[in-house]
Design an enzyme around this catalytic site. Structure first.
Site, PDB file in Angstrom:
ATOM      1  N   THR A 108      45.505  35.089  -7.846  1.00 58.61           N
ATOM      2  CA  THR A 108      44.349  34.328  -7.376  1.00 58.61           C
ATOM      3  C   THR A 108      44.739  32.909  -6.970  1.00 58.61           C
ATOM      4  OG1 THR A 108      42.281  33.341  -8.151  1.00 58.61           O
ATOM      5  CG2 THR A 108      43.897  33.814  -9.826  1.00 58.61           C
ATOM      6  N   ASP A 109      43.937  32.321  -6.099  1.00 57.29           N
ATOM      7  CA  ASP A 109      44.166  30.917  -5.724  1.00 57.29           C
ATOM      8  C   ASP A 109      43.833  29.965  -6.877  1.00 57.29           C
ATOM      9  OD1 ASP A 109      41.388  31.191  -5.695  1.00 57.29           O
ATOM     10  OD2 ASP A 109      41.116  30.374  -3.679  1.00 57.29           O
ATOM     11  N   GLU A 110      43.150  30.477  -7.916  1.00 55.94           N
ATOM     12  CA  GLU A 110      42.756  29.599  -9.028  1.00 55.94           C
ATOM     13  C   GLU A 110      43.946  29.090  -9.830  1.00 55.94           C
ATOM     14  OE1 GLU A 110      39.535  30.888 -11.424  1.00 55.94           O
ATOM     15  OE2 GLU A 110      38.484  31.782  -9.749  1.00 55.94           O
TER      16      GLU A 110
ATOM     17  N   TYR B  68      40.883  32.105 -17.923  1.00 60.75           N
ATOM     18  CA  TYR B  68      41.211  33.154 -16.931  1.00 60.75           C
ATOM     19  C   TYR B  68      42.362  32.718 -16.042  1.00 60.75           C
ATOM     20  CZ  TYR B  68      41.006  35.517 -12.410  1.00 60.75           C
ATOM     21  OH  TYR B  68      41.354  36.163 -11.239  1.00 60.75           O
TER      22      TYR B  68
ATOM     23  N   LYS C 192      46.292  34.150 -15.486  1.00 61.17           N
ATOM     24  CA  LYS C 192      46.810  34.636 -14.195  1.00 61.17           C
ATOM     25  C   LYS C 192      48.057  33.839 -13.811  1.00 61.17           C
ATOM     26  CE  LYS C 192      45.361  37.386 -11.801  1.00 61.17           C
ATOM     27  NZ  LYS C 192      45.523  38.863 -11.743  1.00 61.17           N
TER      28      LYS C 192
ATOM     29  N   ARG D 169      33.754  27.509  -2.471  1.00 61.58           N
ATOM     30  CA  ARG D 169      34.614  28.675  -2.588  1.00 61.58           C
ATOM     31  C   ARG D 169      34.991  29.128  -1.173  1.00 61.58           C
ATOM     32  NH1 ARG D 169      34.872  26.629  -6.716  1.00 61.58           N
ATOM     33  NH2 ARG D 169      34.667  27.481  -8.817  1.00 61.58           N
TER      34      ARG D 169
ATOM     35  N   GLY E 265      34.497  22.848 -17.298  1.00 56.60           N
ATOM     36  CA  GLY E 265      35.759  22.788 -16.546  1.00 56.60           C
ATOM     37  C   GLY E 265      35.661  23.330 -15.128  1.00 56.60           C
TER      38      GLY E 265
END
Ligand code: NAD
Ligand code: TDX
Length: 340
Positions: free
Chosen positions: A129-131, A156, A160, A220, A281
């Site tokens: 993910t880009d997160e 999460y 990742k 997003r 957050g």
């Protein structure tokens, strides 16, 4: 330049009963008739066997099991030529309420798969993910690239990020043949009702008001899940070993704009939603620069009209109540407990 093209014949897709994994399974069945798919999925609350129902039995085999189960991996991995790893605990809000399953599945699960890949010498594509890059300021023109430093914010995204690091270390140390993709926010049919777009659509269908976190300003970068699937296939088959590719379709929108589009398309007044407590957050903005994937491997997204993709998604949830209704009440009960 890309390495030689890799032609897979018999792949394992982990998490193939989830939202994005099942889309990839359909994508492979529809576009690559010589490929057999083994779906490995634990059918957690997020997995639904109906997502792969009706696919030809000689093309798709389902194995009900956990990616953390090394003995099971020893049984099923031999004979396959690649693993495409989608299985994960995927929802930020759940990771804030209870991080432990995220450590187990996202970190230990990836470790187990890498060990199996090492033992049996097969290819591995890691879906991320880009997160992992953290967030960008709302007024920052910058986008994430493959060289942006890792800076995850949530339980999460930190699991990742950890899993991406394991892939890199196993590739360098043991010479595994791996690729990684980091994609932005997906939307489309079959997405669990806990996620932003399906939650709002199904709330409206149930006569409930949509819920917006914070001030609704968070951005997003939306991509249709079909475009994610074509991106992963492109990287699996043409990507350079050991490389990371970002997948994105220039779909930046803030949450309140997306919600207003949904409300309008569903015939609701534009203020018919509730402001709720913000996510702790909460990442402000994600934005992907996918130049590397486009120029090096020739990938382009095709579902780039967000309005028509959103409309089709609304129609799908309207027409498929039996798919989402069983999960809706429990999902909303959890949100109510969290004040969201
Ligand atoms: P999802 O929650 O809809 O599906 C996850 C699937 O994995 C489910 O079928 C579940 O049963 C299965 N699973 C969970 N734990 C398992 C375990 N221990 N063993 C075997 N199977 C297990 O998730 P999604 O939104 O489809 O995301 C799929 C992948 O794509 C994840 O790795 C996620 O990090 C990544 N990703 C998602 C997005 C997004 O917008 N949703 C964006 C970028 C990347
Ligand atoms: O009810 C809501 N109201 C709201 O305002 C929900 C569920 C969300 N939001 C906001 C939070 C985010 O800014 O909407 C945005 C999108 O939220 P999610 O759908 O939970 O997605 P996000 O946290 O951005 O993460 C998603 O994209 C990256 C996926 O869930 C991840 O698996 C993926 O890695």
């Amino acid at each position: 330049m890309a390495d030689e093209v890799f032609i897979p014949h018999n792949i394992i897709v982990t998490g193939g009963c989830g939202f994005i994994g099942s889309n990839f399974v359909h994508y492979v069945v529809n576009n690559h008739p010589d490929v057999h798919v083994t779906v490995l999925d634990a059918l957690t609350y997020a997995g639904n066997i109906e997502n792969i129902a009706g696919l030809p039995a000689d093309r798709v085999e389902f194995v009900h099991g956990n990616i953390c189960d090394a003995e099971l991996l020893d049984k099923i991995v031999p004979g396959h030529d690649a693993i495409v790893h989608y299985a994960a605990e995927s929802h930020n809000d759940n990771s804030i309420a209870d991080p432990e399953p995220f450590l187990k599945t996202n970190v230990e699960g990836t470790f187990r798969l890498l060990e199996a890949v090492r033992k049996y010498g097969i290819r591995y594509h890691h879906v991320s993910t880009d997160e992992v890059y953290g967030d960008l300021a709302l007024d920052d023109p910058a986008k994430f690239t493959e060289s942006t430093p890792y800076h995850p914010s949530s339980p999460y995204s930190s699991t990742k990020a950890a899993s991406d690091m394991l892939v890199r270390a196993w590739t360098r140390t043991y010479g595994l043949k791996t690729t990684i993709s980091n994609c932005s926010n997906n939307y489309g049919p079959y997405q669990h009702v806990e996620k932003f777009i399906p939650r709002q659509i199904t709330n409206i269908l149930e006569g409930e008001r949509p819920k917006l976190y914070g001030r609704g300003e968070n951005v997003r970068d939306w991509i249709h899940t079909e475009d994610h699937s074509s991106g992963v296939w492109t990287i699996l088959t043409k990507g350079r070993i050991g490389e990371t590719y970002l997948i994105g379709a220039n779909g930046e929108k803030n949450n309140i704009d997306v919600l207003r589009m949904i409300l309008k398309m569903m015939g609701q007044p534009e203020d018919a939603f509730d402001w709720v407590k913000d996510r702790p957050g909460h990442d402000r903005r994600y934005a992907i620069d996918s130049t590397k994937l486009r120029t090096e491997l020739g990938w382009t997204p095709t579902h780039t009209d967000f309005e028509s993709g959103l409309k089709a998604t609304i129609d799908w949830y309207t027409d498929n109540r039996q798919w989402w209704e069983p999960a809706k009440a429990a999902t909303e009960a959890k949100y109510r407990q969290q004040g969201q």
